[in-house]
Design an enzyme around this catalytic site. Structure first.
Site, PDB file in Angstrom:
ATOM      1  N   TYR A  63    -178.556  55.865  50.786  1.00 17.83           N
ATOM      2  CA  TYR A  63    -177.752  54.656  50.989  1.00 17.83           C
ATOM      3  C   TYR A  63    -177.716  53.927  49.651  1.00 17.83           C
ATOM      4  O   TYR A  63    -178.757  53.532  49.114  1.00 17.83           O
ATOM      5  CB  TYR A  63    -178.378  53.770  52.069  1.00 17.83           C
ATOM      6  CG  TYR A  63    -177.517  52.572  52.422  1.00 17.83           C
ATOM      7  CD1 TYR A  63    -176.434  52.708  53.278  1.00 17.83           C
ATOM      8  CD2 TYR A  63    -177.778  51.312  51.887  1.00 17.83           C
ATOM      9  CE1 TYR A  63    -175.626  51.622  53.601  1.00 17.83           C
ATOM     10  CE2 TYR A  63    -176.975  50.216  52.210  1.00 17.83           C
ATOM     11  CZ  TYR A  63    -175.904  50.396  53.064  1.00 17.83           C
ATOM     12  OH  TYR A  63    -175.097  49.315  53.372  1.00 17.83           O
ATOM     13  N   TYR A  93    -179.112  52.203  64.153  1.00 22.45           N
ATOM     14  CA  TYR A  93    -179.155  50.982  63.345  1.00 22.45           C
ATOM     15  C   TYR A  93    -180.413  50.157  63.615  1.00 22.45           C
ATOM     16  O   TYR A  93    -180.801  49.343  62.788  1.00 22.45           O
ATOM     17  CB  TYR A  93    -177.928  50.093  63.636  1.00 22.45           C
ATOM     18  CG  TYR A  93    -176.615  50.560  63.040  1.00 22.45           C
ATOM     19  CD1 TYR A  93    -176.493  51.767  62.369  1.00 22.45           C
ATOM     20  CD2 TYR A  93    -175.484  49.762  63.138  1.00 22.45           C
ATOM     21  CE1 TYR A  93    -175.284  52.173  61.821  1.00 22.45           C
ATOM     22  CE2 TYR A  93    -174.256  50.155  62.592  1.00 22.45           C
ATOM     23  CZ  TYR A  93    -174.165  51.370  61.936  1.00 22.45           C
ATOM     24  OH  TYR A  93    -172.965  51.761  61.397  1.00 22.45           O
TER      25      TYR A  93
HETATM   26  C1  LIG Z   1    -171.868  50.152  58.547  1.00 26.70           C
HETATM   27  S1  LIG Z   1    -170.348  49.999  59.342  1.00 26.70           S
HETATM   28  C2  LIG Z   1    -169.950  51.652  59.703  1.00 26.70           C
HETATM   29  C3  LIG Z   1    -168.569  51.990  59.231  1.00 26.70           C
HETATM   30  C4  LIG Z   1    -167.496  51.320  60.016  1.00 26.70           C
HETATM   31  N1  LIG Z   1    -167.140  52.091  61.187  1.00 26.70           N
HETATM   32  C5  LIG Z   1    -166.261  51.049  59.176  1.00 26.70           C
HETATM   33  O1  LIG Z   1    -165.145  51.372  59.586  1.00 26.70           O
HETATM   34  O2  LIG Z   1    -166.424  50.504  58.081  1.00 26.70           O
HETATM   35  C6  LIG Z   1    -170.840  49.282  60.860  1.00 26.70           C
HETATM   36  C7  LIG Z   1    -169.727  48.870  61.768  1.00 26.70           C
HETATM   37  O3  LIG Z   1    -169.156  50.018  62.394  1.00 26.70           O
HETATM   38  C8  LIG Z   1    -168.907  49.762  63.779  1.00 26.70           C
HETATM   39  N2  LIG Z   1    -169.777  50.644  64.571  1.00 26.70           N
HETATM   40  C9  LIG Z   1    -170.712  51.477  64.100  1.00 26.70           C
HETATM   41  N3  LIG Z   1    -171.302  52.155  65.088  1.00 26.70           N
HETATM   42  C10 LIG Z   1    -170.739  51.734  66.231  1.00 26.70           C
HETATM   43  C11 LIG Z   1    -170.954  52.043  67.612  1.00 26.70           C
HETATM   44  N4  LIG Z   1    -171.836  52.939  68.000  1.00 26.70           N
HETATM   45  N5  LIG Z   1    -170.197  51.379  68.530  1.00 26.70           N
HETATM   46  C12 LIG Z   1    -169.278  50.469  68.149  1.00 26.70           C
HETATM   47  N6  LIG Z   1    -169.023  50.140  66.864  1.00 26.70           N
HETATM   48  C13 LIG Z   1    -169.753  50.769  65.915  1.00 26.70           C
HETATM   49  C14 LIG Z   1    -169.237  48.307  64.016  1.00 26.70           C
HETATM   50  O4  LIG Z   1    -168.058  47.583  63.843  1.00 26.70           O
HETATM   51  C15 LIG Z   1    -170.198  47.991  62.895  1.00 26.70           C
HETATM   52  O5  LIG Z   1    -170.159  46.623  62.528  1.00 26.70           O
END
Ligand SMILES: C[S@@+](CC[C@H](N)C(=O)[O-])C[C@H]1O[C@@H](n2cnc3c(N)ncnc32)[C@H](O)[C@@H]1O
Length: 352
Positions: free
Chosen positions: A214, A319
């Site tokens: 990371y 997470y």
């Molecule tokens: C570190 S980012 C991961 C990348 C993200 N999906 C993006 O498009 O930038 C974390 C965000 O992804 C989404 N996310 C990640 N895992 C998820 C899950 N299991 N269910 C719903 N949303 C998720 C949430 O919006 C979260 O705040």
């Protein structure tokens, strides 16, 4: 593809557009030395969304204001005459360990890798330490088909991984430099149906295999707090901030380890792992990895596979690893919580 990016993509070689290169995700990715061998790619077969324009790909961490490596005079490494020695207790990088801790098993399951002889208990917890420093164990399989993969007993543990590094006498091929050698897999950032971007690889990944670190900007805890308070995404900013707290100890003799720890912010600059989504039944876990012991306050965050992952399957990690339990009822107002869409049968229903 975004219009500006599309024009840039086709004319990036044109001098007229040279000023656009630093902001172009494609140019950023393409400039990495790993681009030919293990490229990062971005695909969207779902909608018209593009990566955030305020995001920049980096291939090494960036030190924010007030963050420094240890001074040269504090740095040290092993003096091993041969790379093979770096799997044994004589190696300074693994120095505090009993002779019996550094076994050389080829197969965990057959040889019970730490087998009660090593620095780890059956449940993966660490055995009592001698002195103030925790014991260290060679974390990888040393030979055979699993060479270079994380030993199974560590998969559920919270042990830091102690590796040899640039300051050591061993070569870059030393078996104890798995994370230091970097990513060996191509990674693809792809648009998921319901969770924004996600990450997968076109290669199958073996249980115990290192995937990537990371990356982000390493900042002081005061700066992290300032960014949390100023963030447009309020408490969700935490999803991009990782505390480097593996060695934080208020009683440490090293003032840099007394805390509060430094944090890594991957929201605006990072590598592909910044796009990895959460799952309540993940296939990756993060481990703290240390090279030079003088830089424990700057330890790496390394993703390893904890399952065999077929090519094309989305990579995920938990997470709230170790904090939330399966079946645990959410605390707080459910209305204000974010629903987890991981789809696993073990889903805890909410992210936070
Ligand atoms: C570190 S980012 C991961 C990348 C993200 N999906 C993006 O498009 O930038 C974390 C965000 O992804 C989404 N996310 C990640 N895992 C998820 C899950 N299991 N269910 C719903 N949303 C998720 C949430 O919006 C979260 O705040």
């Amino acid at each position: 593809m975004e219009l500006a990016t599309r024009r840039h993509f086709f004319y990036h070689g044109n001098e007229e557009y040279v000023h656009e290169r630093p902001d172009c995700h494609w140019c950023q990715i393409r400039s990495f030395p790993t681009h030919q061998t293990t490229p990062i790619t971005v695909v969207n077969e779902v909608d018209g969304e593009v990566l955030p324009s305020n995001f920049r790909f980096i291939n090494e961490r960036v030190f924010g204001q007030g963050v420094q490596r240890a001074e040269e005079s504090f740095r040290s490494g092993c003096a091993c005459a041969s790379d093979a020695s770096c799997q044994y207790t004589g190696c300074l990088c693994l120095a505090d360990i009993d002779e019996s801790d550094s076994n050389d098993d080829e197969d965990d399951e057959m040889n019970d890798e730490f087998g009660g002889r090593g620095g780890f208990n059956e449940d993966g917890s660490r055995k009592p330490t001698r002195g103030s420093e925790p014991q260290k164990a060679y974390a990888y399989h040393s030979h055979g088909a699993k060479a270079g993969r994380l030993r199974s007993k560590l998969h559920d543990s919270k042990f830091p991984l102690y590796e040899c590094h640039q300051g050591c006498a061993c070569t870059a091929q030393c078996p104890n430099r798995v994370v230091e050698r970097g990513r060996t897999l191509p990674l693809e950032i792809f648009r998921t149906e319901n969770r924004g971007w996600g990450v997968r690889s076109s290669h199958s990944i073996k249980k115990g295999q290192f995937v990537d670190c990371y990356l982000g900007e390493i900042i002081t805890s005061a700066e992290a707090d300032r960014r949390r308070a100023a963030s447009a995404i309020s408490q969700r900013k935490d999803v991009y901030l990782f505390a480097l707290d593996k060695f934080t100890d208020p009683e440490s003799l090293d003032p840099r380890l007394r805390g509060p720890p430094l944090e890594v912010d991957g929201e605006f600059m990072s590598g592909p792992t910044r796009f990895i989504n959460h799952s309540c039944a993940p296939n990756l876990r993060i481990f703290a990895r240390v090279g030079d012991h003088a830089d424990k306050h700057l330890h790496d965050l390394a993703f390893f596979a904890i399952k065999d992952i077929p090519a094309g399957v989305e990579l995920t990690f938990d997470y709230v690893d170790g904090v939330a339990e399966e079946g645990e009822e959410p605390s707080g107002n459910v209305e204000d919580m974010t629903r987890c869409l991981c789809g696993s049968s073990k889903c805890r229903k909410f992210l936070w």
